[in-house]
Design a protein around this motif. Structure first.
Motif, short mmCIF file in Angstrom:
data_model
loop_
_atom_site.label_atom_id
_atom_site.label_comp_id
_atom_site.label_asym_id
_atom_site.label_seq_id
_atom_site.Cartn_x
_atom_site.Cartn_y
_atom_site.Cartn_z
N MET A 14 70.22 37.60 -3.09
CA MET A 14 71.53 37.75 -2.48
C MET A 14 71.33 38.15 -1.02
SD MET A 14 74.74 40.09 -3.64
CE MET A 14 75.76 38.81 -4.27
N ASP A 15 72.06 37.50 -0.15
CA ASP A 15 71.87 37.78 1.28
C ASP A 15 72.73 38.96 1.75
OD1 ASP A 15 74.41 36.71 1.39
OD2 ASP A 15 73.81 34.85 2.36
N ASN A 16 72.42 39.45 2.93
CA ASN A 16 73.10 40.63 3.47
C ASN A 16 74.57 40.37 3.76
OD1 ASN A 16 70.93 42.34 3.31
ND2 ASN A 16 70.18 41.87 5.35
N ILE A 17 74.93 39.14 4.05
CA ILE A 17 76.33 38.83 4.34
C ILE A 17 77.19 39.10 3.11
CG2 ILE A 17 77.93 36.96 4.90
CD1 ILE A 17 75.62 35.75 6.60
N LYS A 18 76.70 38.70 1.93
CA LYS A 18 77.45 38.94 0.70
C LYS A 18 77.49 40.42 0.35
CE LYS A 18 76.81 34.42 -1.40
NZ LYS A 18 76.26 33.69 -2.55
N ILE A 19 76.40 41.12 0.58
CA ILE A 19 76.37 42.57 0.33
C ILE A 19 77.34 43.29 1.25
CG2 ILE A 19 74.93 44.65 0.43
CD1 ILE A 19 72.60 42.84 -0.53
N ASP A 20 77.38 42.87 2.52
CA ASP A 20 78.34 43.45 3.46
C ASP A 20 79.78 43.19 3.00
OD1 ASP A 20 76.32 44.43 5.07
OD2 ASP A 20 76.40 42.75 6.49
N ARG A 21 80.02 42.00 2.46
CA ARG A 21 81.36 41.67 1.98
C ARG A 21 81.73 42.54 0.78
NH1 ARG A 21 86.37 40.58 3.20
NH2 ARG A 21 87.42 39.31 1.64
N ILE A 22 80.78 42.78 -0.13
CA ILE A 22 81.02 43.68 -1.26
C ILE A 22 81.42 45.06 -0.75
CG2 ILE A 22 79.91 44.95 -3.16
CD1 ILE A 22 78.18 42.44 -3.62
N ASN A 23 80.70 45.56 0.24
CA ASN A 23 81.00 46.88 0.80
C ASN A 23 82.35 46.91 1.50
OD1 ASN A 23 78.62 48.08 -0.13
ND2 ASN A 23 77.48 47.37 1.65
N THR A 24 82.67 45.84 2.23
CA THR A 24 83.96 45.76 2.91
C THR A 24 85.10 45.80 1.90
OG1 THR A 24 82.99 44.47 4.71
CG2 THR A 24 85.38 44.34 4.44
N LEU B 184 74.65 41.88 -9.51
CA LEU B 184 73.98 42.43 -10.71
C LEU B 184 72.95 41.45 -11.26
CD1 LEU B 184 76.90 44.23 -12.55
CD2 LEU B 184 74.93 45.27 -11.43
N GLU B 185 73.26 40.17 -11.27
CA GLU B 185 72.30 39.17 -11.74
C GLU B 185 71.06 39.15 -10.86
OE1 GLU B 185 72.29 37.51 -14.62
OE2 GLU B 185 74.10 38.65 -15.06
N ASN C 73 65.33 40.53 -10.16
CA ASN C 73 64.27 41.22 -9.42
C ASN C 73 63.55 42.24 -10.30
OD1 ASN C 73 64.72 39.82 -7.05
ND2 ASN C 73 66.16 41.33 -6.26
N LEU C 74 64.31 42.95 -11.13
CA LEU C 74 63.71 43.93 -12.04
C LEU C 74 62.79 43.24 -13.05
CD1 LEU C 74 63.43 46.82 -13.04
CD2 LEU C 74 65.48 46.45 -14.41
N ASN D 150 57.42 42.13 -15.05
CA ASN D 150 56.45 41.15 -15.51
C ASN D 150 55.08 41.37 -14.88
OD1 ASN D 150 58.10 39.82 -17.28
ND2 ASN D 150 58.74 38.28 -15.81
N ASN D 151 55.01 42.19 -13.83
CA ASN D 151 53.74 42.48 -13.17
C ASN D 151 53.18 43.85 -13.54
OD1 ASN D 151 53.53 40.04 -11.68
ND2 ASN D 151 55.15 40.79 -10.35
N VAL D 152 53.74 44.48 -14.58
CA VAL D 152 53.30 45.81 -15.00
C VAL D 152 52.31 45.69 -16.15
CG1 VAL D 152 54.06 47.97 -16.06
CG2 VAL D 152 55.44 46.92 -14.27
N SER D 153 51.24 46.45 -16.03
CA SER D 153 50.27 46.54 -17.11
C SER D 153 50.13 48.01 -17.51
CB SER D 153 48.91 46.03 -16.66
OG SER D 153 48.99 44.66 -16.33
N ILE D 154 49.91 48.24 -18.79
CA ILE D 154 49.78 49.59 -19.31
C ILE D 154 48.38 49.76 -19.89
CG2 ILE D 154 50.60 51.21 -21.06
CD1 ILE D 154 53.33 49.92 -20.85
#
Length: 75
Positions: free
Chosen positions: A1-11, A37-38, A43-44, A49-53
């Motif tokens: 998600m780009d910053n323009i959309k995040i700024d719009r959410i905040n606005t 959220l998607e 990203n999570l 997927n890169n975690v090893s225990i």
């Protein structure tokens, strides 16, 4: 998600708190929040997927191989 959309959410969030939103703006806000959220979930998943225990017996369990390659995405 780009910053323009995040700024719009905040606005929209600030406008909602101050003067309220029109029905169209409420729909836009809901769609943007869903998209955000998607993106966070994706990203999570990629990070996990890169975690090893290291197990108690010294073996390494790659969680990406064990759990990350499933086709069904249960949230």
């Amino acid at each position: 998600m780009d910053n323009i959309k995040i700024d719009r959410i905040n606005t929209l969030a600030h406008k909602q708190k101050s003067v309220g939103l029109s029905e169209e703006e409420k729909k836009e806000q809901a769609a943007l929040r869903k998209e955000y959220l998607e993106a966070v979930k994706e990203n999570l998943r990629a990070s996990l997927n890169n975690v090893s225990i290291k197990e108690a017996d010294g073996s390494i369990t790659d969680l990406g191989k064990k759990f990350g390659n499933k086709d069904d995405k249960n949230d």
